[in-house]
Scaffold this active site. Structure first.
Site, PDB file in Angstrom:
ATOM      1  N   TYR A 101     -20.405 117.751  31.130  1.00 37.27           N
ATOM      2  CA  TYR A 101     -19.433 116.673  30.905  1.00 37.27           C
ATOM      3  C   TYR A 101     -19.221 115.919  32.216  1.00 37.27           C
ATOM      4  O   TYR A 101     -19.002 116.543  33.264  1.00 37.27           O
ATOM      5  CB  TYR A 101     -18.086 117.263  30.428  1.00 37.27           C
ATOM      6  N   GLU A 191     -17.214 107.689  30.069  1.00 34.30           N
ATOM      7  CA  GLU A 191     -17.346 109.123  29.782  1.00 34.30           C
ATOM      8  C   GLU A 191     -18.740 109.410  29.225  1.00 34.30           C
ATOM      9  O   GLU A 191     -19.180 108.744  28.290  1.00 34.30           O
ATOM     10  CB  GLU A 191     -16.286 109.547  28.768  1.00 34.30           C
TER      11      GLU A 191
END
Ligand code: GDP
Ligand code: MN
Length: 374
Positions: A101, A191
């Site tokens: 992530y 993101e």
């Protein structure tokens, strides 16, 4: 302003962030043509402005041509968290070896811009953040140098995410590009979840979520060009976001709608949706709002929070009563009225089964109680 994954990935390519090859399709036939062009295997991905598409059945790997049309049709028929799927992203499937992530965001609490990373990427990041917050890593960057970060500044952070030096170096390059994109396009979030390593050791952005800072749209005409016909326009002027509580909310004005959700939470309740019905007393809008709220079987009570400004409370009450005649509402409705023509509005409520709240606070307490009791 949120943009779709396919749009975010166009930007990624402009800034040199690697992504798989992809094409957009709006029908199963188009998806088949895209697969003919891209080659198998592919991943078909619903383009809607919510996360967790994978879990909702909106992301499917397809390995054989015969399955493309059916799978594309199935995803295009989905409604994910209240949003109908109208576009698919057809992407070349990647052979995933590891998932990380990585995001860059404005951390309003800390008044900082920061990279957030977690070596365990994929779909369970919220879970990880809750259960093992120590696994979520932060790297603050001064706003002044965001657009011209150097790879060697980013490398130590990248090394915490990727054990291999080769992969970390590639990720550091991606961080530099993210900084440049964030600064040049006035983002508030970039993101990548997951950022993956593939079978050849390439580091690739498999998903992309980008939010532009609304306050900077005036100087970013290119950002505005990503805007599509909004869900609001499609819903007849009502902007609606599905949530997972029991208290349906219908409010005039986006700010008040957010404040309404806040006060419900404050008293321990859980809103079933965000709904901004706009300033109008148009009964059709109210019917549309009721319909959207009542699609959700979790709803036990509806809280109507009306602040009359230019629009008058009595007009709104008339709209609601008219809508209620047209459309059966099987749950209790609590209404709070304040502002212009409040008294006239209250008078119209006499003899109806709408429950008048004495104040926002009292109304919120009451719906929280009713939501729990039902
Ligand atoms: P989200 O659920 O909305 O975050 O959608 P993602 O784009 O992140 O996809 C969800 C999950 O699908 C990813 O975490 C991957 O595990 C899987 N996935 C997506 N693309 C691929 C791919 O190209 N190959 C493989 N094997 N899995 C993929
Ligand atoms: Mn994702």
């Amino acid at each position: 302003m949120k943009i779709h994954e396919y749009q975010a990935k166009e930007l990624f390519r402009d800034f040199g962030i690697p992504t798989p090859k992809d094409m957009v399709a709006t029908s199963p036939e188009e998806a088949v043509r895209a697969v003919e062009e891209l080659g198998l295997p592919v991943v078909l991905k619903a383009q809607v402005h919510v996360g967790g598409r994978g879990k909702a059945g909106g992301v499917k790997v397809v390995r054989v041509m015969e399955e493309v049309e059916r799978t594309a049709g199935a995803i295009l028929a989905l409604t994910i968290k209240g949003l109908p799927v109208e576009k698919l992203l057809v992407t070349s499937a990647v052979d995933i070896r590891s998932e990380v992530y990585l995001s860059l965001l404005i951390d309003r609490g800390a008044s900082k811009i920061a990279f957030i990373g977690c070596a365990e990427g994929g779909v369970e990041i919220e879970q990880t953040a809750k259960e093992s917050p120590e696994k979520i890593l932060r790297f603050e960057v001064p706003a002044s140098s965001l657009g011209r970060l150097r790879a060697n500044e980013c490398l130590p952070f990248a090394q915490k995410l990727f054990p291999s030096q080769e992969h970390a170096a590639k990720a550091a390059g991606i961080m530099v590009a993210m900084g440049e994109m964030f600064q040049r396009r006035d983002c508030s979030l970039i993101e990548i979840n997951p950022l993956v390593v593939d079978g050849d050791g390439a580091v690739i952005a498999l998903d992309a979520k980008v939010i532009f800072d609304d306050n900077a749209l005036f100087r970013q005409p290119d950002n505005l060009s990503f805007r599509e016909e909004s869900d609001e326009a499609k819903n007849g002027g009502v902007s609606f976001v599905q949530l997972d509580g029991q208290i349906g909310c219908m409010v005039n004005g986006a700010g008040l709608a957010m404040a309404t959700m806040d006060i419900i939470k404050h008293f321990g309740g859980s809103p079933a949706n965000f709904l901004d019905a706009g300033g109008s007393s148009d009964p059709n809008k109210v019917v549309t709002g009721f319909k959207m709220i009542l699609q959700d079987k979790n709803v036990k009570v509806i809280f109507l929070n009306i602040f009359g400004g230019i629009t008058r409370c009595d007009d709104i009450v008339k709209g609601i009563l008219e809508a209620k005649e047209k459309f059966h509402v099987p749950v209790p409705i609590v209404i709070r009225l304040a502002g212009t023509n409040e008294e006239e509005g209250r008078a119209l409520l006499a003899g109806t089964d709408l429950i008048l709240a004495e104040s926002l606070e009292q109304g919120a307490r009451q719906v929280v109680e009713m939501g729990e009791r039902a």
